[in-house]
Design a protein around this motif. Structure first.
Motif, mmCIF file in Angstrom:
data_model
loop_
_atom_site.group_PDB
_atom_site.id
_atom_site.type_symbol
_atom_site.label_atom_id
_atom_site.label_comp_id
_atom_site.label_asym_id
_atom_site.label_seq_id
_atom_site.Cartn_x
_atom_site.Cartn_y
_atom_site.Cartn_z
ATOM 1 N N ARG A 24 -8.839 -6.499 3.771
ATOM 2 C CA ARG A 24 -7.784 -7.509 3.780
ATOM 3 C C ARG A 24 -6.466 -6.879 4.185
ATOM 4 N NH1 ARG A 24 -4.095 -7.735 -0.366
ATOM 5 N NH2 ARG A 24 -4.535 -6.689 -2.343
ATOM 6 N N PHE A 25 -5.446 -7.713 4.347
ATOM 7 C CA PHE A 25 -4.149 -7.243 4.810
ATOM 8 C C PHE A 25 -3.349 -6.559 3.699
ATOM 9 C CE2 PHE A 25 -4.758 -10.716 7.992
ATOM 10 C CZ PHE A 25 -4.717 -9.917 9.120
ATOM 11 N N TYR A 26 -2.681 -5.488 4.085
ATOM 12 C CA TYR A 26 -1.718 -4.807 3.223
ATOM 13 C C TYR A 26 -0.464 -4.528 4.047
ATOM 14 C CZ TYR A 26 -5.229 -3.753 -0.392
ATOM 15 O OH TYR A 26 -6.165 -3.845 -1.379
ATOM 16 N N MET A 27 0.636 -4.305 3.337
ATOM 17 C CA MET A 27 1.872 -3.890 3.997
ATOM 18 C C MET A 27 2.214 -2.481 3.542
ATOM 19 S SD MET A 27 5.313 -3.294 4.236
ATOM 20 C CE MET A 27 6.046 -3.799 2.686
ATOM 21 N N MET A 28 2.501 -1.613 4.504
ATOM 22 C CA MET A 28 2.870 -0.244 4.172
ATOM 23 C C MET A 28 4.101 0.152 4.986
ATOM 24 S SD MET A 28 -0.457 0.701 6.109
ATOM 25 C CE MET A 28 -0.777 -1.014 5.723
ATOM 26 N N GLN A 29 4.787 1.185 4.542
ATOM 27 C CA GLN A 29 6.012 1.632 5.202
ATOM 28 C C GLN A 29 5.962 3.140 5.370
ATOM 29 O OE1 GLN A 29 9.508 -0.230 3.613
ATOM 30 N NE2 GLN A 29 10.893 1.376 4.305
ATOM 31 N N GLY A 30 6.338 3.605 6.562
ATOM 32 C CA GLY A 30 6.278 5.037 6.783
ATOM 33 C C GLY A 30 6.987 5.472 8.048
ATOM 34 N N ILE A 31 7.069 6.779 8.239
ATOM 35 C CA ILE A 31 7.762 7.402 9.371
ATOM 36 C C ILE A 31 6.723 8.011 10.308
ATOM 37 C CG2 ILE A 31 9.351 9.256 10.030
ATOM 38 C CD1 ILE A 31 10.636 8.838 7.215
ATOM 39 N N VAL A 32 6.887 7.783 11.595
ATOM 40 C CA VAL A 32 5.936 8.272 12.586
ATOM 41 C C VAL A 32 6.123 9.779 12.780
ATOM 42 C CG1 VAL A 32 5.146 8.094 14.980
ATOM 43 C CG2 VAL A 32 5.917 6.047 13.764
ATOM 44 N N ILE A 33 5.044 10.547 12.585
ATOM 45 C CA ILE A 33 5.126 12.002 12.760
ATOM 46 C C ILE A 33 4.283 12.491 13.934
ATOM 47 C CG2 ILE A 33 5.626 12.406 10.319
ATOM 48 C CD1 ILE A 33 2.689 13.379 10.071
ATOM 49 N N LEU A 69 0.866 -1.180 0.000
ATOM 50 C CA LEU A 69 0.000 0.000 0.000
ATOM 51 C C LEU A 69 0.901 1.228 0.000
ATOM 52 C CD1 LEU A 69 -3.095 0.500 0.117
ATOM 53 C CD2 LEU A 69 -2.797 0.976 2.537
ATOM 54 N N ASP A 70 0.973 1.911 -1.133
ATOM 55 C CA ASP A 70 1.798 3.113 -1.252
ATOM 56 C C ASP A 70 1.009 4.291 -0.698
ATOM 57 O OD1 ASP A 70 3.315 5.313 -1.969
ATOM 58 O OD2 ASP A 70 3.957 4.428 -3.870
ATOM 59 N N LEU A 71 1.531 4.897 0.365
ATOM 60 C CA LEU A 71 0.806 5.976 1.033
ATOM 61 C C LEU A 71 0.755 7.255 0.204
ATOM 62 C CD1 LEU A 71 2.120 5.494 4.682
ATOM 63 C CD2 LEU A 71 0.111 4.507 3.605
ATOM 64 N N VAL A 79 0.828 -1.599 21.435
ATOM 65 C CA VAL A 79 0.914 -0.261 22.028
ATOM 66 C C VAL A 79 2.349 0.029 22.482
ATOM 67 C CG1 VAL A 79 0.263 1.010 24.118
ATOM 68 C CG2 VAL A 79 -1.493 -0.021 22.692
ATOM 69 N N ASN A 80 2.786 1.257 22.266
ATOM 70 C CA ASN A 80 4.133 1.729 22.653
ATOM 71 C C ASN A 80 5.253 0.990 21.932
ATOM 72 O OD1 ASN A 80 3.280 3.747 24.448
ATOM 73 N ND2 ASN A 80 3.108 2.301 26.144
ATOM 74 N N LYS A 81 4.932 0.352 20.801
ATOM 75 C CA LYS A 81 5.966 -0.317 20.010
ATOM 76 C C LYS A 81 6.550 0.610 18.944
ATOM 77 C CE LYS A 81 6.052 -4.520 21.743
ATOM 78 N NZ LYS A 81 5.431 -5.662 21.041
ATOM 79 N N MET A 82 5.961 1.804 18.783
ATOM 80 C CA MET A 82 6.432 2.745 17.769
ATOM 81 C C MET A 82 6.877 4.040 18.442
ATOM 82 S SD MET A 82 3.447 2.132 14.887
ATOM 83 C CE MET A 82 4.327 2.770 13.471
ATOM 84 N N ASN A 83 7.948 4.621 17.906
ATOM 85 C CA ASN A 83 8.480 5.870 18.443
ATOM 86 C C ASN A 83 8.472 6.943 17.368
ATOM 87 O OD1 ASN A 83 9.137 4.821 21.046
ATOM 88 N ND2 ASN A 83 10.932 3.832 20.155
ATOM 89 N N ILE A 84 8.237 8.175 17.791
ATOM 90 C CA ILE A 84 8.217 9.298 16.852
ATOM 91 C C ILE A 84 9.572 9.424 16.159
ATOM 92 C CG2 ILE A 84 8.096 11.816 16.685
ATOM 93 C CD1 ILE A 84 5.967 11.826 18.779
ATOM 94 N N GLY A 85 9.528 9.579 14.846
ATOM 95 C CA GLY A 85 10.745 9.755 14.056
ATOM 96 C C GLY A 85 11.276 8.474 13.455
ATOM 97 N N ASN A 86 10.874 7.310 13.973
ATOM 98 C CA ASN A 86 11.343 6.034 13.433
ATOM 99 C C ASN A 86 10.524 5.633 12.208
ATOM 100 O OD1 ASN A 86 13.333 5.776 15.330
ATOM 101 N ND2 ASN A 86 12.316 4.204 16.530
ATOM 102 N N GLU A 87 11.132 4.763 11.391
ATOM 103 C CA GLU A 87 10.468 4.251 10.199
ATOM 104 C C GLU A 87 10.099 2.782 10.430
ATOM 105 O OE1 GLU A 87 11.214 3.880 5.355
ATOM 106 O OE2 GLU A 87 12.784 4.659 6.669
ATOM 107 N N TYR A 88 8.882 2.407 10.038
ATOM 108 C CA TYR A 88 8.387 1.055 10.304
ATOM 109 C C TYR A 88 7.700 0.475 9.079
ATOM 110 C CZ TYR A 88 8.957 2.363 15.225
ATOM 111 O OH TYR A 88 9.470 2.783 16.430
ATOM 112 N N LYS A 89 7.719 -0.867 9.021
ATOM 113 C CA LYS A 89 6.858 -1.609 8.104
ATOM 114 C C LYS A 89 5.669 -2.108 8.910
ATOM 115 C CE LYS A 89 10.323 -3.203 4.768
ATOM 116 N NZ LYS A 89 11.010 -4.398 4.200
ATOM 117 N N ILE A 90 4.478 -1.885 8.391
ATOM 118 C CA ILE A 90 3.250 -2.199 9.127
ATOM 119 C C ILE A 90 2.372 -3.092 8.273
ATOM 120 C CG2 ILE A 90 1.194 -1.230 10.230
ATOM 121 C CD1 ILE A 90 3.020 1.455 10.217
ATOM 122 N N ILE A 91 1.932 -4.200 8.853
ATOM 123 C CA ILE A 91 0.916 -5.035 8.223
ATOM 124 C C ILE A 91 -0.403 -4.714 8.910
ATOM 125 C CG2 ILE A 91 0.090 -7.393 7.858
ATOM 126 C CD1 ILE A 91 2.979 -8.301 7.775
ATOM 127 N N GLY A 92 -1.408 -4.381 8.125
ATOM 128 C CA GLY A 92 -2.678 -4.003 8.724
ATOM 129 C C GLY A 92 -3.811 -4.014 7.726
#
Length: 590
Positions: free
Chosen positions: A126-135, A113-115, A240-253
């Motif tokens: 259904r499930f998608y995988m996306m990648q992004g930075i927490v703002i 899923l391209d944001l 919960v609390n697994k993500m921090n501001i400024g970090n980049e993550y891959k998310i399945i959701g």
């Protein structure tokens, strides 16, 4: 028959993967507990590849119809509980709440899923995988995992037992689980919640942007239009609390549509993985050749780098000291999930702010996390009300946290107000920022505070030729021949390097700079020097990416020199008559 076959495959997978034994252990915990439960929650780890290999239809359900797949595992688990007598209190199948946690998704375009692409698909469930930075992220609040309802008519058989169980499903709002307009299927009387059986879980809301969305914060001037928007991620329970501001993550959701004051696309997170950037394999052939030719000296390669660096902005041979310091600061950046121990903050004193601004803006674009702070934005985190009406406080990142592991270019110090400069000084000294959350303002009983590490280097400059500085009365506070009287001394000291770009010195000849400016005005895309053609911007990007991932060690000679320097500086600073006022922070940076 198809459903029966999938249940059989689900049982075989649980047995082979170790999930069945974990399920039995979880059942033992519930059975041994003295507490009464209406809902029994079980988390099952699913490897889609293994499931597809075992049974293609079940694998297809997990990937494309996850809610139906959860029902299959729910039925299997209920039969197992009853057959093996695992939980004595369990009465109905609806009391079992199955959460399928995926290890990964197939590496195919249809699962990404391209944001930055529109419209986003939020109808397929259904499930998608996306990648992004927490703002941005909220504080943790509660939501209803499950609840028990009873028929309000005491004569109805469904006024007892556990026939009406409602659990949260991905994408559902709180009102989908808890409402007062549910009706009994048997007698059509209203249902009432048995509040003592309500099960609560933790919830947190996070906003992310696509990695390419950072271009909007990097001062790009290539006139290439692009668009992006932040996407909201709902984290629940163990996420919960697994993500921090400024970090980049891959998310399945699972994407869903949430209607607030305006319709918004949200992602119900299933699993989260931190992204580490790939370490580049090496440097360009041109730099490799230059390194070989200058191997006889430990200074030549670095000196040539500083000489030719940013020749698109300034002629080779100009601003060499500043360019060397910029390169040192860029090499201190990191793409990995580790603390940025050796930040190198730079403050520049100049009268040619336009050229310096262009040079710094060019430099921050050589690293992935080079952020140009806009005056209209905030450098450090700010608070706002959460737009989804959950009562949680939303913490917006600000430029400094967004530049995690990189560079935050904050422009002219004079453009910032006094309170912001005091905040900047505090951050430069402590390398963290504390956000205070007033409870009364945001509907909480108590005040809270959250502390965030600030892991970036700050670049800034001061215009010494502005009218306010020319007309101001100068105080005798000099560093060499540099007038710093109009900059708070503590703020100056907090920066790692203070560089005087005196354009009238032999190091900054006017003629070559003027010629360069005129030629670039006529041909903005032209490469004016052989160095620009031989060592491209891409070559410098590769060099910095490779160099900052090297494990550097001091040679024995360097250790001796550093030790001798510390001893000599200590004697100088402790001399009461001829001692230097060299600060501890300055000594540390040197």
């Amino acid at each position: 028959m198809s459903n029966l076959k999938m249940k059989e495959a689900a049982l075989i997978y649980l047995d082979r993967s170790g999930g069945l034994q974990k399920f039995i252990d979880d059942c033992k915990y519930y059975n041994d507990s003295k507490q009464s439960y209406a809902v029994y929650r079980f988390k099952i780890l699913i490897n889609p590849s293994d499931v597809v290999e075992l049974d293609a239809e079940l694998g297809n359900h997990i990937l494309h119809q996850p809610l139906k797949a959860a029902e299959v595992f729910q039925s299997v688990c209920f039969i197992a509980v009853k057959t093996l007598s695992l939980i004595g209190q369990l009465q109905t199948e609806t009391q079992i709440n199955i959460v399928l946690k995926l290890t990964h998704l197939p590496p195919l375009p249809s699962y990404g899923l391209d944001l930055c692409e529109f419209p986003l698909d939020y109808t397929s469930q259904r499930f998608y995988m996306m990648q992004g930075i927490v703002i941005a992220m909220t504080t943790v609040t509660k939501y209803t995992q499950g609840a028990r309802f009873l028929c309000s008519d005491e004569a109805c058989p469904l006024s007892k037992g556990f026939q009406y169980i409602r659990v949260h499903v991905p994408g559902a709002t709180e009102s989908a689980t808890i409402r007062n307009d549910f009706l009994c299927n048997l007698c059509a009387s209203s249902l009432q919640e048995d509040r003592k059986f309500r099960v609560l879980g933790d919830k947190q809301i996070v906003e992310i942007i696509a990695t390419k969305g950072l271009h909007a914060f990097q001062g790009h001037s290539n006139n290439q239009p692009f668009r992006f928007q932040s996407v909201t991620i709902f984290l629940r329970d163990e996420s919960v609390n697994k993500m921090n501001i400024g970090n980049e993550y891959k998310i399945i959701g699972i994407p869903t549509c949430v209607k607030t004051s305006q319709t918004a696309v949200c992602i119900e997170a299933n699993s989260i993985t931190f992204c580490n950037s790939k370490v580049p394999s090496g440097i360009s052939d041109n730099f490799r050749c230059l390194l070989s030719l200058t191997s006889s000296s430990c200074w030549k390669f670095t000196a040539i780098l500083a000489n030719i660096f940013a020749s698109q902005i300034t002629p080779p041979g100009t601003y060499n000291l500043l360019k060397l310091c910029l390169l040192m600061s860029l090499v201190q950046t990191t793409d990995r999930n580790k603390e940025l121990e050796d930040c190198l903050d730079i403050l520049i004193i100049t009268s040619d702010t336009l050229l310096i601004d262009r040079l710094l803006n060019f430099s921050i674009n050589l690293v992935p996390r080079g952020i140009r702070h806009l005056v209209s934005a905030e450098i450090f985190p700010t608070l706002s009300r959460n737009k989804y009406g959950t009562g949680a406080v939303s913490i917006q990142a600000g430029s400094a946290l967004l530049a995690k592991g990189g560079i935050c270019f904050i422009g002219d110090l004079a453009s910032h107000k006094k309170d912001k400069l005091e905040q900047l000084q505090s951050v430069l000294e402590s390398r963290n920022i504390t956000v205070y959350i007033p409870g009364k303002k945001f509907g909480e009983d108590t005040d809270q505070q959250m502390t965030f590490p600030v892991q970036c280097s700050f670049w800034s400059f001061v215009d010494m030729d502005s009218s306010s500085r020319r007309n101001a009365q100068k105080i005798n506070t000099l560093i060499g021949q540099m007038d710093c009287s109009l900059i708070p001394a503590n703020l100056v000291e907090a920066f790692g390097l203070l560089i005087n770009c005196n354009e009238s010195s032999p190091c900054h000849p006017f003629l070559s700079t003027v010629q360069h400016t005129l030629k670039k005005a006529i041909n903005p895309e032209g490469l004016l020097y052989a160095a620009s053609r031989q060592f491209t911007t891409e070559d410098f990007e590769k060099l910095l990416a490779f160099a900052k991932n090297l494990n550097v060690e001091f040679s024995l000679e360097a250790e001796r020199m550093t030790h001798g320097y510390y001893l000599a500086s200590r004697r100088i600073r402790t001399d009461s008559i001829c001692g230097s006022k060299l600060s501890a922070s300055a000594l540390k940076y040197l």
